[in-house]
Write a protein that holds these residues in place. Structure first.
Motif, mmCIF file in Angstrom:
data_model
loop_
_atom_site.group_PDB
_atom_site.id
_atom_site.type_symbol
_atom_site.label_atom_id
_atom_site.label_comp_id
_atom_site.label_asym_id
_atom_site.label_seq_id
_atom_site.Cartn_x
_atom_site.Cartn_y
_atom_site.Cartn_z
ATOM 1 N N SER A 22 0.859 -1.317 -0.177
ATOM 2 C CA SER A 22 -0.173 0.076 0.075
ATOM 3 C C SER A 22 0.867 1.343 0.031
ATOM 4 O O SER A 22 0.380 2.343 -0.149
ATOM 5 N N GLY A 23 2.320 1.009 0.276
ATOM 6 C CA GLY A 23 3.136 2.291 0.199
ATOM 7 C C GLY A 23 3.124 2.922 -1.212
ATOM 8 O O GLY A 23 3.571 4.152 -1.127
ATOM 9 N N VAL A 24 2.656 2.198 -2.289
ATOM 10 C CA VAL A 24 2.503 2.941 -3.430
ATOM 11 C C VAL A 24 1.444 4.457 -3.489
ATOM 12 O O VAL A 24 1.549 5.328 -4.092
ATOM 13 N N TRP A 25 0.731 4.332 -2.132
ATOM 14 C CA TRP A 25 -0.088 5.451 -2.179
ATOM 15 C C TRP A 25 0.648 6.694 -1.692
ATOM 16 O O TRP A 25 0.317 7.678 -2.076
ATOM 17 N N VAL A 26 1.897 6.490 -0.928
ATOM 18 C CA VAL A 26 2.668 7.426 -0.828
ATOM 19 C C VAL A 26 3.302 8.253 -1.814
ATOM 20 O O VAL A 26 3.114 9.438 -2.083
ATOM 21 N N PHE A 27 3.439 7.265 -3.015
ATOM 22 C CA PHE A 27 4.031 7.957 -4.220
ATOM 23 C C PHE A 27 2.882 8.802 -4.931
ATOM 24 O O PHE A 27 3.313 9.721 -5.189
ATOM 25 N N ILE A 28 1.785 8.201 -4.741
ATOM 26 C CA ILE A 28 0.738 8.666 -5.595
ATOM 27 C C ILE A 28 0.484 10.048 -4.876
ATOM 28 O O ILE A 28 0.151 10.950 -5.863
ATOM 29 N N PHE A 29 0.338 10.056 -3.581
ATOM 30 C CA PHE A 29 0.136 11.254 -2.905
ATOM 31 C C PHE A 29 1.169 12.455 -3.219
ATOM 32 O O PHE A 29 0.838 13.439 -3.320
ATOM 33 N N ALA A 30 2.583 12.211 -3.028
ATOM 34 C CA ALA A 30 3.452 13.107 -3.319
ATOM 35 C C ALA A 30 3.437 13.471 -4.913
ATOM 36 O O ALA A 30 3.648 14.793 -5.130
ATOM 37 N N ASP A 31 3.183 12.372 -5.864
ATOM 38 C CA ASP A 31 3.018 13.041 -7.168
ATOM 39 C C ASP A 31 1.888 14.022 -7.114
ATOM 40 O O ASP A 31 1.901 15.090 -8.154
ATOM 41 N N MET A 32 0.654 13.611 -6.670
ATOM 42 C CA MET A 32 -0.590 14.562 -7.075
ATOM 43 C C MET A 32 -0.164 15.972 -6.215
ATOM 44 O O MET A 32 -0.567 16.952 -6.663
ATOM 45 N N CYS A 33 0.694 15.902 -5.021
ATOM 46 C CA CYS A 33 1.141 17.492 -4.485
ATOM 47 C C CYS A 33 2.001 18.071 -5.561
ATOM 48 O O CYS A 33 1.919 19.125 -5.673
ATOM 49 N N ALA A 34 2.952 17.410 -6.348
ATOM 50 C CA ALA A 34 3.578 17.894 -7.472
ATOM 51 C C ALA A 34 3.024 18.547 -8.276
ATOM 52 O O ALA A 34 2.961 19.669 -8.752
ATOM 53 N N PHE A 35 1.775 17.782 -8.758
ATOM 54 C CA PHE A 35 0.802 18.602 -10.108
ATOM 55 C C PHE A 35 0.191 19.454 -9.430
ATOM 56 O O PHE A 35 -0.123 20.351 -10.209
ATOM 57 N N ALA A 36 -0.038 19.393 -7.986
ATOM 58 C CA ALA A 36 -0.926 20.459 -7.540
ATOM 59 C C ALA A 36 0.009 21.950 -7.593
ATOM 60 O O ALA A 36 -0.561 22.831 -7.814
ATOM 61 N N VAL A 37 1.156 21.807 -7.229
ATOM 62 C CA VAL A 37 2.135 23.073 -7.557
ATOM 63 C C VAL A 37 2.193 23.348 -9.064
ATOM 64 O O VAL A 37 2.011 24.632 -9.368
ATOM 65 N N PHE A 38 2.025 22.288 -9.954
ATOM 66 C CA PHE A 38 2.093 22.756 -11.341
ATOM 67 C C PHE A 38 0.893 23.658 -11.752
ATOM 68 O O PHE A 38 0.986 24.444 -12.234
ATOM 69 N N PHE A 39 -0.284 23.158 -11.030
ATOM 70 C CA PHE A 39 -1.389 23.700 -11.525
ATOM 71 C C PHE A 39 -1.398 25.208 -10.855
ATOM 72 O O PHE A 39 -1.987 25.987 -11.361
ATOM 73 N N LEU A 40 -0.966 25.099 -9.649
ATOM 74 C CA LEU A 40 -0.879 26.659 -9.211
ATOM 75 C C LEU A 40 0.149 27.408 -9.746
ATOM 76 O O LEU A 40 -0.455 28.647 -9.936
ATOM 77 N N LEU A 41 1.072 27.082 -10.297
ATOM 78 C CA LEU A 41 2.041 27.752 -11.194
ATOM 79 C C LEU A 41 1.329 28.356 -12.428
ATOM 80 O O LEU A 41 1.558 29.480 -12.635
ATOM 81 N N PHE A 42 0.690 27.600 -12.878
ATOM 82 C CA PHE A 42 -0.111 27.828 -14.254
ATOM 83 C C PHE A 42 -0.874 28.697 -13.906
ATOM 84 O O PHE A 42 -1.297 29.846 -14.725
#
Lengths: 205, 238
Positions: A22-42
């Motif tokens: 289930s640790g894969v969810w940490v990867f998914i969560f971290a990735d979503m955070c990165a994309f959230a930053v992308f969207f914010l910048l945009f």
């Protein structure tokens, strides 16, 4: 249940190429955070230069964007079906669904290649303007996620195929992997939908 | 009969990681004006002027940073020892993931040492160098330290995948941290676009290519050390 599993020792030894949990969810969560930053910048960039963003947006191919979305949604539906069949213990059904997920999903790569080449042929690239910088970097990073997703699907397919060849039953570890891989594949899908809305659909001015 | 694992010096080596981060942050980052760096569109005269005014601080910073660069490699080897215990098997030291984790750490040391010497060169005799040359040395150092990301990714992926292979009910290193490391290694790829930008989020001083990239890596080192120290205690008790 499903006949004899002669080489059951092979499980876990050769097949556990990528160990999972289930640790894969940490990867998914971290990735979503990165994309959230992308969207914010945009969004910040778009507020600052609405005309530029709108003019650039209109240069995108809406039809190809929509095709990409439909491809990933269809592929995602097959992935969900694969998880369902796996939970039901249906090895053959799971294998077919995973193959369909991979087959349909691969079209996304083709469509992206067509779209990017068209942009490059029109002299549009990474540094054309801020909109296209974000467009190429965000869709590029997303594409990388997609390629990794294809790799994960191939591993899952190999694993389920081996179970099928041996006439074995769906085991707990394989099921967990199909679910974790499915979660990842749906993230690729979800991120694209947000990218599609943000880059192709939202009017800036 | 299984002999007890010899864990002597492991803790000392593991502490080298946080030590490296702390020393590097201050000496390379603060004394060397690299945290955050000059924006790529800063005029050459400004960068050169700063190096001329602060040559002593930069020299001190870079000399200490170079001295402590191997600490990263030493830390990486300690982590690889813990990884051996996580992957298990007859000869865990021969496991390719363990070897890649070691070599990734060793290579990272080189990619820290070499660019640091460029910054040091810029501060060595800045009065004799034209502005553009000091700017070039500064750029060259940044291009190398950022674009060498893949070397560190080798270590991040090897440790991540290896720690996930731990068969213990409670793994030596938590799986979320293993996944986090894999994610960091993956995120480094953003550095590929850094050479195209002189300002903005993707420039070497930008929100993504500097702040986020460096911080996620700098957090990973002490976090992994904390759990590695706990893991060493468990290995001794097993």
């Amino acid at each position: 249940m499903h006949g004899k599993a002669e080489n059951s020792g092979i499980e876990g030894a050769r097949l556990a190429v990528i160990p999972g949990d289930s640790g894969v969810w940490v990867f998914i969560f971290a990735d979503m955070c990165a994309f959230a930053v992308f969207f914010l910048l945009f969004s910040v960039g778009r507020v600052a230069q609405p005309e530029l963003y709108e003019a650039a947006r209109q240069q995108l191919d809406l039809q190809l964007g929509l095709a990409n979305t439909l491809i990933l949604l269809t592929s995602g539906a097959f992935m969900a079906a694969a998880a369902r069949t796996a939970r039901a213990g249906n090895v053959q059904g799971t294998l077919h669904n995973l193959l369909l997920t991979l087959g349909v999903g691969s079209l996304f790569g083709l469509s992206k290649a067509v779209e990017w080449s068209a942009k490059f042929n029109h002299g549009i690239g990474l540094t054309t303007n801020e909109f296209f910088t974000y467009y190429f970097v965000f869709t590029g990073i997303h594409f990388l996620h997609f390629v990794i997703g294809l790799g994960v699907l191939l591993v899952l397919i190999a694993r389920v195929r081996d179970i099928s060849v041996q006439g074995g039953a769906m085991d707990g570890a394989s099921l967990r992997w199909i679910e974790a891989g499915g979660a990842y594949w749906h993230m690729v899908d979800l991120l694209w939908i947000v990218l599609f809305a943000m880059l192709y659909l939202m009017r800036a001015a | 009969m299984e002999s007890k694992v010899d864990t002597r010096y492991w803790r000392f080596c593991a502490w080298m990681g946080p030590l490296f981060v702390a020393v590097f942050f201050y000496c390379w980052g603060i004394l060397g004006h690299n945290f955050p760096p000059f924006a790529p569109d800063t005029p050459a005269s400004e960068v050169a002027g700063w190096f001329r005014d602060n040559r002593d601080g930069v020299r001190l910073g870079m000399v200490i940073a170079m001295t402590f660069a191997p600490a990263y490699g030493v830390w990486g080897y300690a982590l690889a020892k813990v990884l051996e215990q996580a992957v298990g098997g007859n000869k865990p030291g021969d496991n390719i993931l363990v070897q890649l984790a070691r070599v990734g750490a060793a290579w990272t040391t080189i990619t820290v040492l070499v660019p640091t010497s460029f910054w040091l060169t810029a501060a060595f005799r800045p009065d004799a160098l034209p502005d553009w040359m000091i700017q070039m040395l500064y750029d060259m150092a940044w291009l190398l330290i950022d674009l060498a990301y893949a070397v560190t990714s080798v270590q991040l992926f090897a440790l991540g995948v290896g720690f996930l292979a731990d068969k213990r009910a409670v793994p030596l290193i938590p799986k979320w941290l293993a996944w986090y490391g894999i994610w960091v290694g993956f995120m480094f790829i953003l550095e590929c676009v850094m050479p195209y930008f002189f300002n903005g989020a993707f420039a070497r001083n930008g929100i993504l290519n500097f702040w986020i990239e460096f911080i996620i890596w700098m957090v990973w080192v002490p976090a992994l050390t904390f759990f590695a120290l706990k893991a060493i205690k468990r290995i001794e008790q097993e």
